[in-house]
Design an enzyme around this catalytic site. Structure first.
Site, mmCIF file in Angstrom:
data_model
loop_
_atom_site.group_PDB
_atom_site.id
_atom_site.type_symbol
_atom_site.label_atom_id
_atom_site.label_comp_id
_atom_site.label_asym_id
_atom_site.label_seq_id
_atom_site.Cartn_x
_atom_site.Cartn_y
_atom_site.Cartn_z
ATOM 1 N N GLU A 129 0.813 -1.374 -0.217
ATOM 2 C CA GLU A 129 -0.228 0.417 0.017
ATOM 3 C C GLU A 129 1.237 1.012 -0.660
ATOM 4 O O GLU A 129 1.800 1.275 0.621
ATOM 5 C CB GLU A 129 -0.989 -0.264 1.499
ATOM 6 C CG GLU A 129 -2.610 -0.218 0.866
ATOM 7 C CD GLU A 129 -3.422 -0.398 0.038
ATOM 8 O OE1 GLU A 129 -2.895 -0.285 -1.486
ATOM 9 O OE2 GLU A 129 -3.152 -1.861 0.485
ATOM 10 N N SER A 177 -11.280 1.186 -5.986
ATOM 11 C CA SER A 177 -10.994 2.044 -7.688
ATOM 12 C C SER A 177 -11.826 2.220 -8.337
ATOM 13 O O SER A 177 -12.101 2.093 -9.648
ATOM 14 C CB SER A 177 -9.598 1.551 -8.382
ATOM 15 O OG SER A 177 -8.867 2.334 -8.755
ATOM 16 N N ASP A 196 -3.996 1.512 -9.892
ATOM 17 C CA ASP A 196 -4.942 0.809 -10.301
ATOM 18 C C ASP A 196 -5.250 0.595 -11.969
ATOM 19 O O ASP A 196 -6.741 0.027 -11.480
ATOM 20 C CB ASP A 196 -5.850 1.946 -9.060
ATOM 21 C CG ASP A 196 -5.642 2.539 -7.715
ATOM 22 O OD1 ASP A 196 -5.201 1.499 -7.320
ATOM 23 O OD2 ASP A 196 -6.305 3.240 -7.609
HETATM 24 P P1 ADP Z 1 -12.159 5.078 -5.475
HETATM 25 O O1 ADP Z 1 -11.363 5.448 -6.756
HETATM 26 O O2 ADP Z 1 -11.296 4.610 -4.088
HETATM 27 O O3 ADP Z 1 -13.808 4.135 -5.558
HETATM 28 P P2 ADP Z 1 -11.920 7.780 -5.824
HETATM 29 O O4 ADP Z 1 -12.869 9.116 -4.875
HETATM 30 O O5 ADP Z 1 -10.870 7.739 -5.991
HETATM 31 O O6 ADP Z 1 -12.865 6.547 -4.847
HETATM 32 O O7 ADP Z 1 -13.187 8.186 -6.846
HETATM 33 C C1 ADP Z 1 -13.788 8.153 -7.096
HETATM 34 C C2 ADP Z 1 -14.510 9.066 -7.971
HETATM 35 O O8 ADP Z 1 -14.124 8.572 -9.454
HETATM 36 C C3 ADP Z 1 -16.418 10.084 -7.798
HETATM 37 O O9 ADP Z 1 -16.485 10.596 -7.120
HETATM 38 C C4 ADP Z 1 -16.766 10.085 -9.111
HETATM 39 O O10 ADP Z 1 -16.309 11.463 -10.357
HETATM 40 C C5 ADP Z 1 -15.809 8.844 -10.275
HETATM 41 N N1 ADP Z 1 -16.078 8.167 -10.865
HETATM 42 C C6 ADP Z 1 -16.297 6.848 -10.370
HETATM 43 N N2 ADP Z 1 -16.916 5.734 -10.726
HETATM 44 C C7 ADP Z 1 -17.637 6.674 -11.616
HETATM 45 C C8 ADP Z 1 -18.986 6.239 -12.337
HETATM 46 N N3 ADP Z 1 -19.244 4.744 -13.070
HETATM 47 N N4 ADP Z 1 -19.728 7.689 -13.132
HETATM 48 C C9 ADP Z 1 -19.030 8.595 -13.122
HETATM 49 N N5 ADP Z 1 -17.965 9.199 -12.225
HETATM 50 C C10 ADP Z 1 -17.622 7.856 -11.697
HETATM 51 MG MG MG Z 2 -9.872 6.267 -6.954
#
Ligand code: ADP
Ligand code: MG
Length: 384
Positions: free
Chosen positions: A38, A129, A178
């Protein structure tokens, strides 16, 4: 869990109802859970993620006027723009999506006007991710619209475009694990990635009667706020103070000479964490449950005490998983919330999830979410 066929159909149907457009391709890219390693990616270290069966699906069709329209089932407001006007100033969720269309174009790849609809079964902001999943699904769908087969070179371009979009448009300076696993993972395996050599290798996981369980604490992390960038800066300072290119080159004895207590502990996490990755590959290969338990416990303690990226909900989920039947458990992902990963006998899934739910209720935490991480394949596109 929604099956891939359901999400493909949902995305293509929603493209039609939202924009009146028939999809020509559907791109797919998975979320991931990191087994160990990590914050080591941006320290030229080793990581061992697994692609989740949970993925983002991007239904898309070409346009001839250069207009880009993208909607997502996970976000209320669609994005509208023009290929010639894409750039690093795109804000909000389109930063990840329109952002990767921009970085693909910057890399000289043919991305033109398109309509796109996104559907995802990856929980957002859970440390699994969803961001790389949505970037890579968008990228492979756009390349699919252009009729491009995903050979090795093109896959590397997708990884690079995703990393650049996340760093320069979404302003989250993540290290590349990722996107690499979202693109290069193979069914049934974990991906051992070496960020010094740039190489990656599929590690088949003979799990036998063991299962990978992910528990989302539902504590939302935010990689674009200061914690992640601060850790990265501290690691860079440690390497610079030691006169090294990266902490990959540091020995533990060297790290212990660092004068600043915080910088020393950050560096200690990175050096000890990198050293835990290959023994984890060995322990998984031989089914050495005691060793997995010890490696996961040491990793979690290092993230909690030295790197200081855990939160009480993560600590509670980990300790409860281990006392209720898991071989090993640790927080996973960037930290400050998000998920834990446990390896456990299949018949312990029920008692372990029940014990975590109960512990969370007793502590007054929101109910957690659980998912089974059967190792899945990396990104692909198919004709609709
Ligand atoms: P993680 O990658 O751990 O889920 P992050 O903060 O890196 O968290 O990314 C999350 C962000 O990615 C969301 O707030 C959004 O802006 C974007 N995102 C992820 N999946 C989608 C989706 N299916 N549609 C639109 N935006 C998305
Ligand atoms: Mg992320």
């Amino acid at each position: 869990m929604l099956e891939p066929t359901d999400l493909t159909a949902r995305a293509t149907e929603a493209l039609l109802t939202t924009f009146g457009t028939e999809a020509t391709v559907v791109g797919r890219a998975p979320g991931r859970v990191n087994l160990i390693g990590e914050h080591t990616d941006y320290n030229a270290g080793l990581v061992l993620p697994v692609a989740l069966p949970h993925a983002t699906y991007a239904a898309a069709a070409p346009r001839t006027d250069g207009v880009i329209r993208i909607a997502s089932a996970q976000e209320p407001e669609p994005f509208t723009g023009h290929v010639d006007e894409l750039g690093p100033e795109i804000e909000g969720w389109p930063a990840y999506v329109a952002g990767v269309l921009w970085t693909l174009r910057e890399a000289g790849l043919e991305v033109d006007g398109l309509d796109m609809y996104l559907e995802s079964s990856v929980p957002l902001g859970a440390g699994l991710s969803s961001s790389a999943s949505v970037e890579c699904a968008t990228a492979v769908a756009a390349l699919g619209v252009a009729g491009r087969a995903l050979d090795e070179d093109l896959r590397r371009s997708v990884v690079a475009a995703g990393i650049r979009a996340e760093a320069e448009v979404a302003k989250a300076p993540t290290g590349g694990m990722d996107q690499t696993v979202a693109v290069f993972a193979e069914t049934g395996g974990a991906l051992l990635i070496d960020f010094d050599s740039g190489e990656h290798r599929n590690v088949p996981l003979a799990l036998g009667d063991r299962t990978i369980l992910v528990t989302d604490t539902r504590v939302k992390h935010q990689l674009t706020d200061g914690g992640y960038a601060a850790r990265r800066a501290q690691c860079e300072k440690a390497a610079a103070d030691l006169g090294l290119r990266s902490l990959r080159e540091a020995a533990l004895e060297q790290v212990e000479t660092l004068a600043d207590d915080v910088v020393r502990r950050r560096a200690r996490h990175i050096v000890t964490e990198i050293a835990r990755v290959e023994p984890t590959v060995t322990a998984l290969g031989s089914g050495d449950r005691a060793a997995i338990g010890e490696l996961f416990a040491a990793s979690h303690a290092s993230m909690r005490d030295d790197f200081e990226i855990s939160v009480p909900e993560l600590d509670l989920a980990v300790s409860t998983a281990v006392t209720s039947g898991a071989d090993g458990a640790r927080m996973t992902g960037g930290g400050f919330g998000g998920s834990i990963v446990s390896i456990l006998p299949a018949d312990a899934v029920e008692p372990v999830t029940a014990a975590i739910d109960k512990a969370f209720a007793e502590a007054g935490h929101n109910p957690p979410g659980h998912l089974i991480a059967t190792p899945a394949a990396g990104a692909s596109w198919a004709s609709a």
